[in-house]
Design a protein around this motif. Sequence first.
Motif, PDB file in Angstrom:
ATOM      1  N   GLU A  60      10.625  14.372 -67.868  1.00  0.00           N
ATOM      2  CA  GLU A  60       9.779  13.788 -68.777  1.00  0.00           C
ATOM      3  C   GLU A  60       9.916  14.182 -70.362  1.00  0.00           C
ATOM      4  O   GLU A  60      10.734  14.971 -70.557  1.00  0.00           O
ATOM      5  CB  GLU A  60       8.372  14.153 -68.299  1.00  0.00           C
ATOM      6  CG  GLU A  60       7.879  13.534 -66.817  1.00  0.00           C
ATOM      7  CD  GLU A  60       6.663  14.109 -66.463  1.00  0.00           C
ATOM      8  OE1 GLU A  60       5.693  13.328 -66.446  1.00  0.00           O
ATOM      9  OE2 GLU A  60       6.732  15.134 -65.739  1.00  0.00           O
ATOM     10  N   HIS A 113      14.595   8.935 -69.038  1.00  0.00           N
ATOM     11  CA  HIS A 113      13.538   9.146 -68.079  1.00  0.00           C
ATOM     12  C   HIS A 113      13.352   7.984 -67.169  1.00  0.00           C
ATOM     13  O   HIS A 113      12.500   7.775 -66.185  1.00  0.00           O
ATOM     14  CB  HIS A 113      12.274   9.339 -68.748  1.00  0.00           C
ATOM     15  CG  HIS A 113      11.763   8.004 -69.673  1.00  0.00           C
ATOM     16  ND1 HIS A 113      11.509   8.260 -71.028  1.00  0.00           N
ATOM     17  CD2 HIS A 113      11.105   6.968 -69.226  1.00  0.00           C
ATOM     18  CE1 HIS A 113      11.241   7.157 -71.293  1.00  0.00           C
ATOM     19  NE2 HIS A 113      10.739   6.552 -70.279  1.00  0.00           N
ATOM     20  N   TYR A 121      12.450  19.819 -65.243  1.00  0.00           N
ATOM     21  CA  TYR A 121      10.920  19.869 -65.557  1.00  0.00           C
ATOM     22  C   TYR A 121      10.601  21.139 -66.159  1.00  0.00           C
ATOM     23  O   TYR A 121      10.660  22.291 -65.405  1.00  0.00           O
ATOM     24  CB  TYR A 121      10.346  19.757 -64.085  1.00  0.00           C
ATOM     25  CG  TYR A 121       8.924  19.781 -63.964  1.00  0.00           C
ATOM     26  CD1 TYR A 121       8.142  18.612 -64.570  1.00  0.00           C
ATOM     27  CD2 TYR A 121       8.065  20.834 -63.433  1.00  0.00           C
ATOM     28  CE1 TYR A 121       6.979  18.617 -64.657  1.00  0.00           C
ATOM     29  CE2 TYR A 121       6.632  20.625 -63.388  1.00  0.00           C
ATOM     30  CZ  TYR A 121       6.017  19.722 -63.977  1.00  0.00           C
ATOM     31  OH  TYR A 121       4.700  19.691 -63.917  1.00  0.00           O
ATOM     32  N   TYR A 151       9.273  16.890 -57.241  1.00  0.00           N
ATOM     33  CA  TYR A 151       9.142  16.622 -58.429  1.00  0.00           C
ATOM     34  C   TYR A 151       9.964  15.308 -58.462  1.00  0.00           C
ATOM     35  O   TYR A 151       9.564  14.202 -59.076  1.00  0.00           O
ATOM     36  CB  TYR A 151       9.318  17.408 -59.558  1.00  0.00           C
ATOM     37  CG  TYR A 151       9.510  16.758 -60.936  1.00  0.00           C
ATOM     38  CD1 TYR A 151       8.339  16.356 -61.515  1.00  0.00           C
ATOM     39  CD2 TYR A 151      10.546  16.532 -61.800  1.00  0.00           C
ATOM     40  CE1 TYR A 151       8.367  15.797 -62.771  1.00  0.00           C
ATOM     41  CE2 TYR A 151      10.646  16.117 -62.951  1.00  0.00           C
ATOM     42  CZ  TYR A 151       9.412  15.741 -63.479  1.00  0.00           C
ATOM     43  OH  TYR A 151       9.588  15.048 -64.753  1.00  0.00           O
ATOM     44  N   LEU A 202       8.639  11.305 -59.127  1.00  0.00           N
ATOM     45  CA  LEU A 202       9.264  10.544 -60.299  1.00  0.00           C
ATOM     46  C   LEU A 202       9.680   9.199 -59.714  1.00  0.00           C
ATOM     47  O   LEU A 202       9.238   7.890 -60.086  1.00  0.00           O
ATOM     48  CB  LEU A 202      10.535  11.116 -60.871  1.00  0.00           C
ATOM     49  CG  LEU A 202      10.415  12.041 -62.059  1.00  0.00           C
ATOM     50  CD1 LEU A 202      11.616  12.369 -62.576  1.00  0.00           C
ATOM     51  CD2 LEU A 202       9.281  11.405 -63.330  1.00  0.00           C
ATOM     52  N   ILE A 230       2.221  11.117 -60.523  1.00  0.00           N
ATOM     53  CA  ILE A 230       2.442  12.423 -60.227  1.00  0.00           C
ATOM     54  C   ILE A 230       1.278  13.164 -60.375  1.00  0.00           C
ATOM     55  O   ILE A 230       0.643  14.351 -59.819  1.00  0.00           O
ATOM     56  CB  ILE A 230       3.563  13.105 -61.120  1.00  0.00           C
ATOM     57  CG1 ILE A 230       4.939  12.524 -60.837  1.00  0.00           C
ATOM     58  CG2 ILE A 230       3.662  14.538 -60.840  1.00  0.00           C
ATOM     59  CD1 ILE A 230       6.044  12.963 -61.633  1.00  0.00           C
ATOM     60  N   ASP A 256       6.624   8.054 -70.712  1.00  0.00           N
ATOM     61  CA  ASP A 256       7.354   8.249 -69.504  1.00  0.00           C
ATOM     62  C   ASP A 256       6.856   7.511 -68.356  1.00  0.00           C
ATOM     63  O   ASP A 256       5.854   7.319 -68.471  1.00  0.00           O
ATOM     64  CB  ASP A 256       7.298   9.881 -69.229  1.00  0.00           C
ATOM     65  CG  ASP A 256       8.071  10.606 -70.536  1.00  0.00           C
ATOM     66  OD1 ASP A 256       9.001  10.166 -71.103  1.00  0.00           O
ATOM     67  OD2 ASP A 256       7.566  11.604 -70.750  1.00  0.00           O
ATOM     68  N   SER A 313       6.184   8.775 -65.249  1.00  0.00           N
ATOM     69  CA  SER A 313       5.145   9.242 -64.544  1.00  0.00           C
ATOM     70  C   SER A 313       3.649   9.079 -65.327  1.00  0.00           C
ATOM     71  O   SER A 313       2.758   8.532 -64.881  1.00  0.00           O
ATOM     72  CB  SER A 313       5.374  10.530 -64.665  1.00  0.00           C
ATOM     73  OG  SER A 313       5.433  11.347 -65.655  1.00  0.00           O
TER      74      SER A 313
END
Length: 631
Positions: free
Chosen positions: A45, A224, A240, A261, A265, A283, A496, A498
Amino acid sequence: MVSSTDLLRIEGLGISFAIIGGPIRAVKHASLRVLPGKVTALVGESGSGKSVISQAVMGILPHTAHIHGRILFSDPAKPGTTVDILRMPRDGREIRTLRGSRIGKIFQEPMTSLSPLHTIGNQVSEVLQIHTDEPAAERKARTEEMLGLVGFPDPKRAYDMYPFELSGGMRQRAMIAMALICRPALLIADEPTTALDVTIQAQILQLLRELQAKLNMAMLLITHDLGVVANIADEVVVIYHGEIMEAGPVEAIFRRPGHPYLKGLMAAVPHFDLKPGERLAAIREVPVNVENLLGKRKAAQSKSPEVLLSVRDLTKTFTTRKSDWLGKEHKTVIRAVDGVSFDIKRGECLGLVGESGCGKTTVSKILMRAVTSDGGSVVLKDEAGSIDVLSAEGAALHHLRTKIQMVFQDPVSSLSPRMTVQNILSEPLEIHGRGDARSRLATVKNLMQAIGLDQRSIKRYPHSFSGGQRQRIGIARALALRPDLLICDEPVSALDVSVQAQILNLLKDLQKELGLTYLFISHNLAVVDYMADRIAVMCRGRIVELAPREILLRKPIHPYTRSLVAAVPFPDLDRPMDFKMLNLSGATNTRAWGPQFRDEGEDDALTPLDLGGGHIVLARKTSDIRDLRPC
């Protein structure tokens, strides 16, 4: 010890920046590699440290950065020699010899990375001037050759053009030419397709793949977009908050993701396989609470007319003027909007998709009365009756402003940096005389609660929020006057994946809770598929196809729609992009379309043909409808 097979190897890299209140650790003990002739994708991100790592490799970090670790580069031009970039003197001869010559970089935003005062040829050939002793004529010849290699149809003409004369895709090609003119061993591509349309993105991805193979070049791809990664990468590194979470071959990463994570994503990416009613797995979810926001408005809306907005034969032309060297003025008329018609039903979301320059934003500006149309009609129907949008003046126009609001593309430039969140959200209420100071403050707090932000943040300024939070503030401002129609112009293209999932879920929740109606403008078909009930596809100022989302994206008829669908990169190794199927000479190149979709003049002009089930396609009058239906 660096492996003999590694072109670039980063070991234990740590980067921090000294600020008041204590240092910020941007990168924490990161290690990764790039193999010769391969693509390593660095995924994460905004704020995760991707670009900072690339700046460290190029030796262009600011003086305030504190760095430790090793960045080892093994130049194939000097077999057996490995250098540590971090041990080179800052701005010394060694690093300047590597930078631009052996390690090239494509920056994210080509318009701000190219000089507006110099021609494309000057800027590309300048790299040769710095790193070689070639004469001017040879530099020009090599530059024109490279411009042709990256896809400029007329390299000699492009050599003398300025950046503002090029489209976004062509400016990005110029950046690629500048990065590759010295045939570097390593290319760092920092979000090279983020700001581009889906079809232009497909062209750039294919171009990078072809050039990488032709020049036997390695690439560090910073992105991303997991769809881009699945279609171009050999190895993947997931980062991250400055830490490497997972790394490995693309097959292992996509088929057997291990870190939560990375799984998050992947679940946040919108795709065409989502079932009706299925939500994106953001997320970090945004809680939505609209109990005190608009009261019992949903019940009142059920008595309103079914069609909220009716647009008929909307047209808009722009005239550009340019003088030649003799001073003679030449005018060019551009038809930005050419006979656009559609309806938006109350409570639905109509998606409007197409490439940059197709007229989407011009349509939205006409609806907002920011641009005056040349012809056509726009009628908004509410409980009190019909409002003629294009001719409303005075009190009627003032009232209309409360009925249609807009969420803009860029959450940074659309919010005043000199106003607090409280000022921003209360300003529409003050302009339209809604309530007193106490009631406006209560409304602001309710708006903050509705978009999932802490009410205690109302005294903060926009710069202290993240991109996703700023976009939520923009949505709250649009909701302040309780509009009937919300126009969302590329509201998640700058975010991004997320954060994008957060905003899309928020918009869907608000639509459900408040009974909102959306015109959702985007070039990302997967996003539109998630949001819209019906989709209109726009090309060269015209709507070429309109249908319910489940029909249009799975059984498209028009060649342009098919090009858009084929250009969407899936984060799925089993569904690679079919570059051969794409019309990469230009999706708007009507000569590549079938004869039934080409305008042959008044005798056999293009007209909207109804295929049934709400599916309309722009084709010639004499076309047989049976030939246009999908197999």
